[in-house]
Motif scaffolding. Structure first.
Motif, PDB file in Angstrom:
ATOM      1  N   THR A 193     -13.971  52.956 -29.724  1.00 21.56           N
ATOM      2  CA  THR A 193     -12.780  51.861 -29.680  1.00 21.56           C
ATOM      3  C   THR A 193     -11.625  52.577 -29.998  1.00 21.56           C
ATOM      4  OG1 THR A 193     -13.254  52.504 -32.508  1.00 21.56           O
ATOM      5  CG2 THR A 193     -15.303  51.661 -31.137  1.00 21.56           C
ATOM      6  N   ALA A 194     -11.245  53.578 -30.026  1.00 22.99           N
ATOM      7  CA  ALA A 194      -9.751  54.107 -30.607  1.00 22.99           C
ATOM      8  C   ALA A 194      -9.140  54.517 -28.836  1.00 22.99           C
ATOM      9  CB  ALA A 194      -9.484  54.350 -32.059  1.00 22.99           C
ATOM     10  N   GLY A 195     -10.280  55.201 -27.989  1.00 29.13           N
ATOM     11  CA  GLY A 195      -9.422  55.850 -27.547  1.00 29.13           C
ATOM     12  C   GLY A 195      -9.857  54.950 -26.078  1.00 29.13           C
ATOM     13  N   LEU A 196     -10.210  54.296 -25.789  1.00 25.60           N
ATOM     14  CA  LEU A 196     -10.429  53.228 -24.478  1.00 25.60           C
ATOM     15  C   LEU A 196      -8.951  52.300 -24.026  1.00 25.60           C
ATOM     16  CD1 LEU A 196     -12.011  53.009 -21.936  1.00 25.60           C
ATOM     17  CD2 LEU A 196     -14.003  51.344 -23.617  1.00 25.60           C
ATOM     18  N   PRO A 197      -9.038  51.555 -25.205  1.00 25.84           N
ATOM     19  CA  PRO A 197      -7.719  50.813 -25.376  1.00 25.84           C
ATOM     20  C   PRO A 197      -6.239  51.301 -24.432  1.00 25.84           C
ATOM     21  CG  PRO A 197      -9.151  50.048 -27.071  1.00 25.84           C
ATOM     22  CD  PRO A 197      -9.979  51.683 -26.736  1.00 25.84           C
ATOM     23  N   THR A 198      -6.409  52.331 -25.288  1.00 26.12           N
ATOM     24  CA  THR A 198      -4.593  52.842 -24.733  1.00 26.12           C
ATOM     25  C   THR A 198      -5.002  52.898 -23.259  1.00 26.12           C
ATOM     26  OG1 THR A 198      -4.302  53.480 -26.842  1.00 26.12           O
ATOM     27  CG2 THR A 198      -2.915  54.865 -25.346  1.00 26.12           C
ATOM     28  N   ASN A 199      -6.289  52.977 -23.069  1.00 21.84           N
ATOM     29  CA  ASN A 199      -6.148  54.284 -21.248  1.00 21.84           C
ATOM     30  C   ASN A 199      -6.878  53.162 -20.584  1.00 21.84           C
ATOM     31  OD1 ASN A 199      -5.545  57.224 -21.803  1.00 21.84           O
ATOM     32  ND2 ASN A 199      -6.925  56.822 -23.494  1.00 21.84           N
ATOM     33  N   ILE A 200      -6.608  52.665 -20.182  1.00 20.48           N
ATOM     34  CA  ILE A 200      -7.728  51.079 -19.421  1.00 20.48           C
ATOM     35  C   ILE A 200      -5.737  50.893 -18.640  1.00 20.48           C
ATOM     36  CG2 ILE A 200      -7.453  48.801 -19.625  1.00 20.48           C
ATOM     37  CD1 ILE A 200      -9.673  48.485 -21.872  1.00 20.48           C
ATOM     38  N   PRO A 201      -5.425  51.123 -18.721  1.00 21.64           N
ATOM     39  CA  PRO A 201      -3.970  50.422 -17.574  1.00 21.64           C
ATOM     40  C   PRO A 201      -3.664  51.812 -16.472  1.00 21.64           C
ATOM     41  CG  PRO A 201      -2.975  49.899 -19.289  1.00 21.64           C
ATOM     42  CD  PRO A 201      -4.015  50.049 -20.163  1.00 21.64           C
ATOM     43  N   SER A 202      -3.794  52.980 -17.380  1.00 23.59           N
ATOM     44  CA  SER A 202      -3.815  53.926 -16.290  1.00 23.59           C
ATOM     45  C   SER A 202      -5.303  54.281 -15.370  1.00 23.59           C
ATOM     46  CB  SER A 202      -3.639  55.561 -17.351  1.00 23.59           C
ATOM     47  OG  SER A 202      -4.567  55.842 -18.558  1.00 23.59           O
ATOM     48  N   MET A 203      -6.241  54.045 -16.915  1.00 23.82           N
ATOM     49  CA  MET A 203      -7.672  54.136 -15.433  1.00 23.82           C
ATOM     50  C   MET A 203      -7.566  53.722 -14.615  1.00 23.82           C
ATOM     51  SD  MET A 203     -10.647  54.236 -19.380  1.00 23.82           S
ATOM     52  CE  MET A 203     -11.348  54.105 -18.023  1.00 23.82           C
ATOM     53  N   LEU A 204      -6.957  51.801 -14.312  1.00 29.01           N
ATOM     54  CA  LEU A 204      -7.084  50.887 -13.883  1.00 29.01           C
ATOM     55  C   LEU A 204      -5.900  51.475 -12.042  1.00 29.01           C
ATOM     56  CD1 LEU A 204      -7.251  47.930 -15.096  1.00 29.01           C
ATOM     57  CD2 LEU A 204      -9.425  48.447 -14.091  1.00 29.01           C
ATOM     58  N   GLU A 205      -5.401  52.069 -12.499  1.00 28.47           N
ATOM     59  CA  GLU A 205      -4.551  53.063 -11.409  1.00 28.47           C
ATOM     60  C   GLU A 205      -5.089  53.404 -11.078  1.00 28.47           C
ATOM     61  OE1 GLU A 205       0.046  52.343 -12.640  1.00 28.47           O
ATOM     62  OE2 GLU A 205      -0.217  52.941 -14.003  1.00 28.47           O
ATOM     63  N   ALA A 206      -5.502  54.919 -11.766  1.00 30.15           N
ATOM     64  CA  ALA A 206      -6.380  55.794 -11.153  1.00 30.15           C
ATOM     65  C   ALA A 206      -7.375  55.354 -10.098  1.00 30.15           C
ATOM     66  CB  ALA A 206      -6.723  57.026 -12.640  1.00 30.15           C
ATOM     67  N   PHE A 207      -7.573  54.270 -10.174  1.00 29.56           N
ATOM     68  CA  PHE A 207      -9.212  53.789 -10.057  1.00 29.56           C
ATOM     69  C   PHE A 207      -7.952  53.393  -8.332  1.00 29.56           C
ATOM     70  CE2 PHE A 207     -11.588  55.141 -13.324  1.00 29.56           C
ATOM     71  CZ  PHE A 207     -12.696  55.630 -11.722  1.00 29.56           C
ATOM     72  N   GLY A 208      -7.026  52.722  -8.263  1.00 26.22           N
ATOM     73  CA  GLY A 208      -6.053  52.362  -7.043  1.00 26.22           C
ATOM     74  C   GLY A 208      -6.146  51.212  -7.153  1.00 26.22           C
ATOM     75  N   LEU A 209      -5.749  49.952  -8.217  1.00 30.67           N
ATOM     76  CA  LEU A 209      -5.630  48.829  -8.793  1.00 30.67           C
ATOM     77  C   LEU A 209      -3.787  49.226  -8.594  1.00 30.67           C
ATOM     78  CD1 LEU A 209      -8.197  48.231  -8.854  1.00 30.67           C
ATOM     79  CD2 LEU A 209      -7.605  46.756 -11.118  1.00 30.67           C
ATOM     80  N   SER A 210      -3.162  48.233  -8.495  1.00 29.98           N
ATOM     81  CA  SER A 210      -1.333  48.584  -9.006  1.00 29.98           C
ATOM     82  C   SER A 210      -1.078  47.992 -10.008  1.00 29.98           C
ATOM     83  CB  SER A 210      -0.752  46.627  -7.996  1.00 29.98           C
ATOM     84  OG  SER A 210      -1.272  46.242  -8.702  1.00 29.98           O
ATOM     85  N   ARG A 211      -0.007  48.348 -10.454  1.00 27.03           N
ATOM     86  CA  ARG A 211       0.773  48.504 -11.696  1.00 27.03           C
ATOM     87  C   ARG A 211       0.196  46.980 -12.719  1.00 27.03           C
ATOM     88  NH1 ARG A 211       5.821  52.008 -13.277  1.00 27.03           N
ATOM     89  NH2 ARG A 211       4.164  53.015 -12.891  1.00 27.03           N
ATOM     90  N   ASP A 212       1.056  45.991 -11.642  1.00 27.12           N
ATOM     91  CA  ASP A 212       0.520  44.679 -11.827  1.00 27.12           C
ATOM     92  C   ASP A 212      -0.670  44.495 -12.601  1.00 27.12           C
ATOM     93  OD1 ASP A 212       3.614  44.353 -11.990  1.00 27.12           O
ATOM     94  OD2 ASP A 212       2.778  43.047  -9.789  1.00 27.12           O
ATOM     95  N   HIS A 213      -2.080  44.643 -11.657  1.00 22.35           N
ATOM     96  CA  HIS A 213      -3.373  44.791 -12.338  1.00 22.35           C
ATOM     97  C   HIS A 213      -3.410  45.177 -13.649  1.00 22.35           C
ATOM     98  CE1 HIS A 213      -3.675  43.446  -7.601  1.00 22.35           C
ATOM     99  NE2 HIS A 213      -4.164  42.547  -8.258  1.00 22.35           N
ATOM    100  N   ALA A 214      -2.961  47.026 -13.796  1.00 22.96           N
ATOM    101  CA  ALA A 214      -3.620  47.363 -14.718  1.00 22.96           C
ATOM    102  C   ALA A 214      -2.558  46.570 -15.486  1.00 22.96           C
ATOM    103  CB  ALA A 214      -1.969  48.420 -14.466  1.00 22.96           C
TER     104      ALA A 214
END
Length: 294
Positions: A193-214
């Motif tokens: 619960t504490a670690g995941l929310p902070t890393n959601i944008p970087s996780m989505l970028e790592a899987f190929g999504l754009s910064r706007d999508h992150a």
């Protein structure tokens, strides 16, 4: 490293600061001081020149602030509500989810306009207005204003609190097996619960999504977090809260690895599902803490 330091400092200081929430004016003074310090540390991040300065402000000072701020929800709200406490906790904690839902896009705009330093300065001003000033209105418990929990009027004869409530001191609580099991269980769940929310944008970028999508993904997480608080509040009002927490934990165990299998833009479904579990945990876990040692 800043987030790790922030977590450890907050965990270490929470037992020391928690006692002030039981004093007549302690909750209000501690909340105002935490809000002012939070605003100052956020504004100070706009001036950092090296990593250790960031860790000191975001991690060290931020951990101190989080210890003071987090106590408001867990220590104060349950004193005002007994019946329907699950719903009350959901309402009181909605602001966290709304922040994730509403703030990501404006922050991205501020960064594009003023850079990350200017954005931190604006965050400091907003924190002063939204955290420190409203804290002046805090009241510790309903008895302080002539009422009883659940909107009951306090009689002149001094009727005690509702009979289903039983108070214990800190030393009494930590002599019970339930308290240590509770501490261990919530510590494990907090890894998710504490670690995941902070890393959601970087996780989505790592899987190929754009910064706007992150950025959009973090807003979607906020929406799921808000929904989850009310979705899990209904069973928390009807069933023993320990079983609701078991359900939330099982839900999180299923959802957490889904990010590895959702393809392309379907990965945006992941922060929604994760938010539903994390939002439910945020509101129900405090009710769990109040009931499990009684």
């Amino acid at each position: 490293s800043g987030l790790v330091v922030r977590s450890y400092v907050g965990a270490a200081l929470s037992p020391l600061l928690g006692r002030y929430f039981d004093r007549p004016n302690g909750a209000r003074l501690l909340s105002v001081a935490s809000g002012v310090l939070m605003a100052a540390s956020a504004a100070g991040l706009s001036l950092v020149q090296s990593e250790w300065q960031f860790v000191l402000l975001f991690g060290g000072v931020g951990g101190l602030v989080s210890a003071g701020q987090n106590g408001q929800l867990g220590a104060l709200v349950p004193k005002w509500f007994i019946r329907g406490r699950g719903t009350a906790m959901a309402v009181a904690s909605t602001g966290t989810g709304l922040a994730a839902l509403l703030v990501a896009s404006p922050l991205a705009y501020l960064i594009s306009m003023f850079g990350w330093r200017g954005a931190w300065a604006w965050v400091g001003l907003a924190t002063l207005a939204l955290a420190a000033v409203p804290a002046l209105l805090i009241r510790r418990q309903p008895e302080d204003v002539g009422q009883l929990p659940d909107n009951g009027a306090a009689p002149t004869g001094g009727q005690p609190r509702a009979p289903e409530e039983r108070s214990q001191t800190v030393s009494q609580t930590f002599r019970t097996r339930q308290a240590w099991l509770l501490l261990a269980g919530l510590s494990v769940v907090s890894l998710y619960t504490a670690g995941l929310p902070t890393n959601i944008p970087s996780m989505l970028e790592a899987f190929g999504l754009s910064r706007d999508h992150a950025v959009l993904g973090f807003s979607i997480y906020g929406a799921g977090s808000v929904v989850g608080r009310y979705l899990w509040a209904a069973p928390a009002n009807r069933f023993h809260v320990r079983w609701v927490m078991v359900g939330i934990t099982a839900y999180g165990a299923v959802v957490c690895p889904l990010v590895l299998v959702l393809p392309g833009q379907a990965a945006l479904l992941y922060p929604l599902l994760a938010g539903i579990g994390i939002g439910g945990n945020s509101s129900v876990s405090t009710k769990y803490q109040m009931n499990s040692c009684s």
